[in-house]
Design a protein around this motif. Structure first.
Motif, PDB file in Angstrom:
ATOM      1  N   UNK A 228      -4.405  35.081  26.576  1.00  0.00           N
ATOM      2  CA  UNK A 228      -5.788  35.362  26.177  1.00  0.00           C
ATOM      3  C   UNK A 228      -6.580  34.080  26.387  1.00  0.00           C
ATOM      4  N   UNK A 229      -7.755  34.138  27.029  1.00  0.00           N
ATOM      5  CA  UNK A 229      -8.561  32.922  27.178  1.00  0.00           C
ATOM      6  C   UNK A 229      -8.817  32.267  25.824  1.00  0.00           C
ATOM      7  N   UNK A 230      -8.626  30.963  25.753  1.00  0.00           N
ATOM      8  CA  UNK A 230      -8.732  30.251  24.477  1.00  0.00           C
ATOM      9  C   UNK A 230     -10.077  30.457  23.799  1.00  0.00           C
ATOM     10  N   UNK A 231     -11.154  30.564  24.608  1.00  0.00           N
ATOM     11  CA  UNK A 231     -12.484  30.713  24.021  1.00  0.00           C
ATOM     12  C   UNK A 231     -12.686  32.071  23.352  1.00  0.00           C
ATOM     13  N   UNK A 232     -11.770  33.013  23.613  1.00  0.00           N
ATOM     14  CA  UNK A 232     -11.891  34.335  23.003  1.00  0.00           C
ATOM     15  C   UNK A 232     -11.189  34.433  21.655  1.00  0.00           C
ATOM     16  N   UNK A 233     -10.380  33.435  21.317  1.00  0.00           N
ATOM     17  CA  UNK A 233      -9.654  33.442  20.043  1.00  0.00           C
ATOM     18  C   UNK A 233     -10.445  32.657  19.015  1.00  0.00           C
ATOM     19  N   UNK A 234     -10.883  33.333  17.964  1.00  0.00           N
ATOM     20  CA  UNK A 234     -11.730  32.705  16.950  1.00  0.00           C
ATOM     21  C   UNK A 234     -11.094  32.928  15.578  1.00  0.00           C
TER      22      UNK A 234
END
Length: 332
Positions: A228-234
């Motif tokens: 999963x793209x890191x910027x999508x994990x919040x």
């Protein structure tokens, strides 16, 4: 409207019910607060909806003499701690919390005795008794900042949530941080394999992950592995999820927290497809605040929440130390 029972909701949360709730609230000089995990009809009739600490601070600033807290018991206690001169009611005093119940005052005192020089940091999702034994409270938003404010050479006892504690330890790299093995049964049940499967089925979705979740480490692993793209994990508190919902450019969001949160997220950004990672992640204690329970509370003045003055003062000091470090953001 039908008669109230202790075991089931007979009242329909219709227009007549909402009008009666608002009439009784005005008559009792009450402000109605609803946590983000409450039933949608409870959220909709409330004056304010949000996370527990934010609601307690709203209550303290309100001119109302009565606070009706639609949430679980420790939240109503926190409201009483911050508003000692107001009457605080919870619609069903049986609405407890598995996380808050995972440590009590005696257990914390024993743990402190094993580490006499340690600083105690307790999540706001704790009882008044535990807050009174605490040096500094924290929220899921500012737990990392609170721990970083403590001198590096001091031991830290972090309680009660092991997943939030693991997140703080990972972020700070602090080896002298000891974490209590408590958990929220709902958040702990949202697991890594489940998250991975859902993320694979909706590959373009953002992931909103509550740090109490058992899948939080897995979410970071998916990001680190490039799945999963890191910027999508919040990793977000409930309050921060609402802010992120308004800011995301994603068309779909997978949400790992109690499913009541979906109501506020969908209101905040109706154009986005919000989906639960685990649709069974429902807190039975939060759902004890029914249409009947709220009606009974306002009619009869039940159930009142009390915290003795000495305990409240010590707990209030721990909350104030947290606020002095910086804005606490989302309560949980």
């Amino acid at each position: 409207m039908a008669a109230t029972t202790e075991t089931a909701t007979a009242t329909r949360p219709d227009t007549a019910w909402r009008d009666e709730i608002r009439r009784l609230a005005a008559e009792r000089d009450a402000v109605l607060l609803a946590h983000n995990y409450q039933l949608p009809e409870i959220q909709e009739v409330a004056d304010h909806t949000g996370d527990s600490l934010a609601l307690s601070r709203i209550a303290a600033e309100s001119e109302a003499s009565v606070i009706v807290f639609c949430g679980v018991h420790f939240m109503a206690e926190t409201a009483k701690i911050l508003s000692p001169d107001k009457t605080v009611l919870i619609p069903d005093a049986r609405a407890g919390c598995s996380l808050a119940d995972s440590i009590d005052g005696a257990q914390l005192r024993d743990w402190k005795a094993e580490h006499p020089d340690a600083v105690v940091v307790s999540y706001v999702n704790t009882t008044a008794e535990v807050k009174a034994e605490t040096d500094i409270c924290c929220t899921s938003s500012n737990a990392v900042d609170v721990v970083r404010s403590i001198p590096a050479e001091r031991e830290v006892l972090f309680c009660p949530d092991q997943f939030l504690g693991a997140h703080v330890k990972r972020e700070t790299g602090r080896e002298n941080l000891h974490v209590w093995a408590g958990e929220c049964h709902v958040h702990a049940g949202i697991n890594g394999p489940e998250l991975a499967e859902r993320a694979a089925s909706v590959p373009d979705a953002d992931l909103f992950i509550h740090p109490e979740c058992g899948c939080a480490t897995s979410a970071l692993y998916l990001a680190g592995a490039g799945t999963v793209p890191a910027e999508k994990v919040k990793i977000l508190s409930t309050g921060d999820m609402v802010t992120a919902a308004r800011e995301t450019e994603a068309s779909s969001v997978l949400v790992a927290t109690e499913i009541g949160m979906l109501h506020q997220l969908r209101k905040a950004a109706p154009e986005i497809d919000f989906q639960a990672v685990n649709e069974r992640a429902s807190c039975r204690y939060m759902k004890m605040i029914t249409a009947d329970a709220l009606l009974r509370c306002l009619r009869d003045g039940t159930d009142e929440v009390r915290v003795d003055a000495a305990t409240a003062q010590r707990a209030r000091d721990a909350v104030r130390r947290m606020i002095a470090i910086g804005q606490p953001g989302g309560g949980e």
